[in-house]
Scaffold this active site. Structure first.
Site, PDB file in Angstrom:
ATOM      1  CE1 TYR B 435      -0.615  -3.147   1.866  1.00  0.00           C
ATOM      2  CE2 TYR B 435      -2.284  -3.226   3.572  1.00  0.00           C
ATOM      3  CZ  TYR B 435      -1.463  -3.867   2.673  1.00  0.00           C
ATOM      4  OH  TYR B 435      -1.485  -5.235   2.595  1.00  0.00           O
ATOM      5  CD  GLU B 436       3.583  -0.598   5.393  1.00  0.00           C
ATOM      6  OE1 GLU B 436       2.860  -0.993   6.308  1.00  0.00           O
ATOM      7  OE2 GLU B 436       4.628   0.065   5.564  1.00  0.00           O
ATOM      8  N   GLY B 437       2.716   3.699   2.272  1.00  0.00           N
ATOM      9  CA  GLY B 437       3.136   4.757   1.353  1.00  0.00           C
ATOM     10  C   GLY B 437       2.588   4.445  -0.025  1.00  0.00           C
TER      11      GLY B 437
END
Lengths: 585, 585
Positions: B435-437
């Site tokens: 997550y978060e890229g």
């Protein structure tokens, strides 16, 4: 969850095209009778259907529901019992078993492929049959004729199941300290008392009986002996009799493998029968353990294949972003397979998986030669089995976790959601690196016993033979050949370094073992890729040839160089590993 | 489960001894007012207690119980609400927040250490506060004065929580395709409608309100704008008013992080307020995302530290086998820490963790300089933050999984059992790579935008500065210095290769990015180890000095060489990655 399809074309290619199974079988009289390539293909085709239509459908639901311990019963997830009945009736448990006792007598070389399919379909379910087949193997190799006659038919038929009872709370990797006792009785049997933990399939509702192979100590002995202890006693007429002082203390709640019952087993004056000689239990158990070790490697391999299929399928369907340099179709969003990083991950998994399958089939072949061969053929194969077993267990299971984690990454956020199914593979396959001897233990076995234990003799023989095959490849360029050949040389050099220093640096083997095994594994995979590319060059399907060549090129460019890193690690010695005082950890 | 103890001596050493925090703070007027080393130490000491006594006790139980979705409510596990209240009242959510609105104004350099402690204690719980602090940061940077006054005090106080609403089913890594709409109203607000998925802390019972930062599109625009959308409307007097068309569709069932609510959020004509300029939402969101990206790296770091502590403790207590060469105490069984392979695993985790902490503190320092500095100091720090953010996110979170898996291996079979607690770390930290890229996205950002985006200018500046510091180290021998220095040169050479070919080989950056980031990460860790060993040489505690030297030696011998492997991978190009036809995957 997508259905599972066994990679049948690749499997058949390995058997026939790469390792020439028909010729191997034709030369071994017992196998020549029971199997040829047509039979093998028919079995693989059927196994593919069984894996997809029977086993795979209970994989996700079994993970969610898990095994339950109710009263004195262990209950498997919904569907397990019905599927196991069909699986057993199909003869799959006894596939490689002794024909005299109802086994199908199939070669291990084929068995490893069937095992892989089953593990791809469901890790947890497949363990029940695998443990049973392993127990039968051990009884067949070391048990008395009476024990064989009384137990093997029902194990091969899947009517009864097998379990392997070694670990105790204070005795895991180090079995010297087991406390389970065996007291001899006048009738030649023994009364077994003690507790065992982490017993896979220790109890369950799939079969009427569970046959335990239990390590225990005789009175006044520090030696370890092996005993057959049925959950339910078996009468002389073969019918089930009284209960036998075997009970489940509890089941473990685990990270994964939730459909597999992991039991604390209590033996309270349970009647047991000696297998093999007194105090030689570990030798007997190793027959089973070597079988299970390869099987656990194949658990990792099956997971890799399942992970690859899921991720590749997703990467073709999921659209996000456009290809660097512009969408090839002019679309607003391309399938994520256009992205180099996604391809890199998929190729990584694929290259490890296909080479791992080659290692699995090769090891199966050596097991067949060691079992059915004669003279020097048999002896040499036994040496190679000794080398390959710890490597196959550790390297295949390590790659299994890597594959599952990398496939999960391809799914992005969806990969973290349970219903997608890919995270289950991560949780299920993680244990394969731990049980049946941790991968550290395997590496120490490989470097300590198998490599330096005979002063690098067997490894040298093995490498020399493989170098000769490499040299003889017709369709492989010198650059690729040299890349593997020079690393074989480097591997032997490092092995001799360790061997030369093992007495003066006692921690050296333990500290270097994992890297040495990783170097060997990566190198063998390079060798297998060249072998596959070479053999595929003559394949009638030109696209098949080209694909194998492209995958081999990827492996050689991107993954083979890991050999150098791991060998450098080994060469850097144990000084920095052992320097720091224990209190400072 | 063992209690958690923050590695306070190491943390203080990094702040004061390695990165000279007091001098950094003294030079920045805003920080000079609010913090000195005594204050920082007092905060760390208190944070250690909070992490151990308050947060850590809800870690295992929260994993077992998980978040529930009942009716229209999302209910966190037992204990979360009480702990969150205390945590918020202690001012921890607003630790680095703006003093004008009730934040404590502490430097990020200190904040990263407090974050690490909280993540070590419990991944899932800590996300709620982290998301809130990130939302506040974004509002403070880009919001109007009215929005700041209306929302920041309650966010910093922890009375309300924040969430970040970006992803939609068809728009994950690629946000261009979001469909959520924002329709302007006469009063200057907007009505937001659409659905968002994977919203961490999207709803829960910890706070009275949740403030969503939502990406949406204005009518007839393909640009993306950012909106503040409260779950409950806030009246002009600051009191909570009516509900606001924000509802939870469902919560996800995940591999781990089970105490963290991952929500599907539905916005149905919910009133929202523009943050920043129309169609410039991604720029604003990146303020929050960069903050969160570092925080997610620190999630991995905190996991690594927790995993190390648990495994080291176990390795000192668990006895199994004897040391190679004989038990040092003559015991029948030694603690497994005597075994080279166990030490290898622990040293591996430890070396990555301590160097990771150095990277985290360094990145925090650059964030402080970029925020509070002026002129070229500020501008250069902003460039370095740009370089370090994707690396810290990806490299720290990748090492987090490695650490948890390796620590689990130290536990053997016990590591697979849920109650041991180590397998939870594997499941919880796995998401940090996604997550978060995803870490692949981070790597493409690092190689594509940050490295080759300016033709390697910022990276060259960064390397040059680090080379100078390396040369000036007083207590490091030439061999170690050269090992790092030569690899800095090699890194730049490879970066230029990619830069030179990026236009003619469009897939090159995407296919090479992960290896390039891994090379850089491993190299920076080598640099940090030499820096720590150099600074520790003058430490008053000689054992402390010696330990850092021994750990640095291990890193240099065993882990730094990975740089070469990864750079070789990059150099081998993208041909083998892109060759195979898509249909053959």
């Amino acid at each position: 969850m997508n259905p599972y399809y066994a990679p049948l074309a690749d499997m058949k290619f390995l058997l026939e095209g790469v390792f020439d199974a028909p010729q191997t079988w034709a030369k071994l009289p017992q196998l020549a009778e029971s199997v040829d390539m047509d039979t093998a293909v028919a079995i693989m085709d059927e196994a593919d259907k069984i894996a997809r239509d029977l086993i795979h459908p209970i994989n996700r639901s079994g993970d969610e529901q898990g095994v339950r311990h109710q009263g004195d019963k262990v209950i498997t997830p919904d569907g397990y019992k019905a599927v196991y009945d069909q699986y057993a009736q199909g003869g799959w448990v006894g596939l490689c078993g002794e024909p005299d006792f109802g086994g199908m007598g199939m070669p291990k070389m084929l068995g490893v492929l069937v095992d892989e399919m089953a593990y791809s379909a469901c890790n947890a379910f497949t363990l029940y049959g695998s443990l049973t087949a392993g127990a039968a193997l051990c009884i067949n190799a070391h048990g008395s004729d009476a024990l064989k006659a009384a137990y093997l038919p029902q194990l091969y038929s899947g009517e009864w199941a097998g379990a392997m009872d070694m670990t105790e709370p204070q005795a895991g990797s180090d079995l010297r300290n087991i406390r389970t006792k065996a007291v001899p009785q006048d009738d030649g049997s023994y009364l077994i008392s003690g507790s065992k933990i982490f017993i896979t399939g220790g109890d369950h509702d799939l079969t009427d009986n569970v046959i335990h192979l239990v390590l225990a100590k005789l009175p006044d002995s520090n030696g370890i002996s092996l005993f057959l202890v049925p959950k339910i006693k078996v009468n002389d007429d073969g019918e089930l009799g009284e209960t036998n002082g075997v009970s489940v203390g509890s089941i473990e709640h685990k990270m994964g493998l939730k459909g597999s019952a992991t039991c604390v087993m209590n033996f309270d004056n349970a009647q047991g029968y000696l297998i093999g000689k007194p105090n030689r239990g570990l030798v007997c158990m190793f027959t089973m353990m070597n079988y299970e070790r390869l099987a656990i490697g194949i658990q990792g391999l099956g997971t890799s294949q399942a992970a690859y299929q899921m991720a590749a399928e997703y990467a073709k369907e999921r659209t996000q972003g456009v290809a660097a340099g512009g969408s090839p179709t002019g679309a607003i969003s391309d399938p994520i397979l256009v992205h180099g990083d996604v391809r890199r991950m998929l190729l990584n998994i694929r290259c490890y998986t296909e080479a791992g399958r080659a290692m699995s089939v090769y090891t199966g072949q050596q097991l067949d030669l060691a079992k059915y061969g004669e003279g020097e053929v048999k002896a040499k194969a036994a040496r190679y089995v000794g080398l390959m077993t710890p490597v196959a267990k550790a390297f295949l299971s390590d790659r299994g976790l890597d594959a599952a984690v990398m496939a999960q990454q391809v799914f992005g956020g969806h990969g973290y959601i349970r219903e997608t199914g890919i995270e289950q593979l991560v949780r299920d396959t993680r244990i394969a690196q731990i049980y049946e001897g941790t991968n550290g233990i395997q590496a120490i076995d490989f470097l300590g016993r198998k490599t330096t234990g005979d002063n690098v003799t067997a490894l040298t023989e093995f490498v020399t033979e493989h170098q000769a095959t490499l040299t003889a490849m017709k369709h492989i360029g010198d650059e690729h050949k040299n890349a593997v050949a020079s690393r074989f040389e480097a591997l032997l050099t490092v092995a001799h370094q360790i061997n030369d220093n093992k007495l003066t640096q006692p921690a050296l083997i333990n500290a270097s073992a994992v890297d040495f095994l990783d170097a060997f594994g990566h190198l063998m995979y390079g060798y297998y890729w060249l072998l596959m590319a070479d053999k595929a060059a003559d394949h009638q399907n030109k696209q098949f040839s080209q694909t194998k060549q492209q995958l081999a090129d990827f492996y050689m460019a991107k993954l083979l160089p890991k050999v150098d890193y791991h060998l450098a690690q080994v060469s850097s010695g144990d000084a920095t590993v052992m320097a720091m005082d224990e209190s400072l950890f």
